[in-house]
Design an enzyme around this catalytic site. Structure first.
Site, mmCIF file in Angstrom:
data_model
loop_
_atom_site.group_PDB
_atom_site.id
_atom_site.type_symbol
_atom_site.label_atom_id
_atom_site.label_comp_id
_atom_site.label_asym_id
_atom_site.label_seq_id
_atom_site.Cartn_x
_atom_site.Cartn_y
_atom_site.Cartn_z
ATOM 1 N N GLY A 221 0.796 -1.213 0.000
ATOM 2 C CA GLY A 221 0.000 0.000 0.000
ATOM 3 C C GLY A 221 0.832 1.267 0.000
ATOM 4 O O GLY A 221 2.035 1.257 -0.242
ATOM 5 N N TYR A 222 0.168 2.390 0.251
ATOM 6 C CA TYR A 222 0.752 3.726 0.149
ATOM 7 C C TYR A 222 1.450 3.848 -1.207
ATOM 8 O O TYR A 222 2.643 4.130 -1.299
ATOM 9 C CB TYR A 222 1.701 4.031 1.307
ATOM 10 C CG TYR A 222 1.719 5.510 1.646
ATOM 11 C CD1 TYR A 222 0.606 6.117 2.230
ATOM 12 C CD2 TYR A 222 2.820 6.298 1.359
ATOM 13 C CE1 TYR A 222 0.605 7.472 2.515
ATOM 14 C CE2 TYR A 222 2.826 7.654 1.640
ATOM 15 C CZ TYR A 222 1.712 8.232 2.222
ATOM 16 O OH TYR A 222 1.714 9.578 2.503
ATOM 17 N N HIS B 184 4.791 1.837 -7.973
ATOM 18 C CA HIS B 184 3.693 0.864 -7.978
ATOM 19 C C HIS B 184 2.797 1.064 -9.206
ATOM 20 O O HIS B 184 2.358 0.100 -9.837
ATOM 21 C CB HIS B 184 2.840 1.014 -6.716
ATOM 22 C CG HIS B 184 3.566 0.747 -5.442
ATOM 23 N ND1 HIS B 184 3.815 1.726 -4.508
ATOM 24 C CD2 HIS B 184 4.095 -0.391 -4.936
ATOM 25 C CE1 HIS B 184 4.458 1.205 -3.484
ATOM 26 N NE2 HIS B 184 4.649 -0.077 -3.716
#
Length: 281
Positions: free
Chosen positions: A31-32, A37
């Site tokens: 995440g984040y 990503h």
């Protein structure tokens, strides 16, 4: 895009997709999400019919004095990134969904995890291998996408896939950097403005090593020494490791005779950052 929290719900989609003969790409994350990503998700969406992004801060890959409790989280922001990048499902389970309280089965690796980050973070790769194996079993992907910034992780996962006969293609994607060269990382958010400026010493030192290699330097001692001296110019930087290893086996080398991985881990203040590059003969 669907946001799912249970394994059973994910499996319902997987069953239907497999029935339709669709290909599935998996992007495992904690995440984040940042542009690194995003690049993984975008590539996965180009190469597969469906893409699942896992958004799970995996507790068993953190050591007792690491940053599990403060690791940055922002599901709404992550969902926005995933939607724009073409994900089909954002899988955001609770730890209790992923692990039984009385679980006794874990996936471990040896030798290849006893160096670099694995040597400094005991148990880390047991946690990584276990969660990735579980995600593979849950999502049944054709391909899984990982960033080259975590070079040791990529090597460990590739070896695990080979050793355990997973029928999954592991796709390693290039490091995405800020304009000043700093590798994108969720942990960059921890840095103060002064530390953020200091953090560019990682990419600067690696660029110096690249220049030496491009100019014909073959002696690994000289390459490592140049990196250490360069990092030493930054008062806020403290070296955790500087290593030059075979890019496939991750075994240390003393002379550049094959494809190598130049990898560093550096503390900027209290924040540990990693970076690397691969150099091919």
């Amino acid at each position: 895009m669907e946001i799912l929290h249970s394994i059973s719900d994910v499996k319902k989609y997987i069953k239907q997709w497999k029935k339709e003969g669709l290909t599935i790409g998996l992007v495992p994350t904690m995440g984040y999400l940042h542009d690194g990503h995003k690049s993984l998700i975008e590539r996965a969406s180009k190469e597969n019919d469906k893409v699942i992004v896992s958004d799970f801060v995996n507790p068993i890959q953190f050591g007792p004095n690491e940053d599990l409790d403060v690791y940055p989280r922002d599901l709404d922001r992550d969902a926005e990134v995933c939607t724009k990048a073409g994900a089909s499902i954002l899988f955001n389970p609770e730890p209790s969904e992923m692990y039984f309280d009385d679980a006794v089965t874990f996936v471990n690796s040896s030798k290849i995890t006893d160096i670099l980050c694995g040597a400094r973070r005991p148990g880390h790769f047991r946690g990584v291998c276990t969660v990735v194996t579980k995600l593979f079993n849950i999502t049944c992907p054709d391909r899984a996408y990982f960033g080259e910034k975590d070079a040791q992780q990529v090597a460990v996962i590739k070896r695990m896939v080979r050793d355990l006969n997973f029928d999954i293609e592991i796709v390693a994607c290039p490091i995405i950097r800020e304009e000043d060269g700093l590798a994108k990382s969720s942990r960059n958010s921890y840095l103060s403005s002064e530390e953020r400026k200091a953090a560019t010493i990682l990419s600067k030192s690696l660029n110096l090593a690249k220049e030496l290699l491009d100019n014909g330097e073959k002696n690994v001692y000289n390459i490592k020494k140049a990196i250490i001296i360069e990092i030493g110019k930054e008062p806020l930087a403290k070296i955790d490791y500087v290593e030059v290893v075979d890019s496939l086996s991750l075994k240390s080398v003393s002379k550049v005779q094959q494809s190598i991985l130049v990898a560093i881990a550096v503390y900027i203040g209290k924040i540990r950052l990693i970076d690397n590059f691969t150099w091919n003969i």
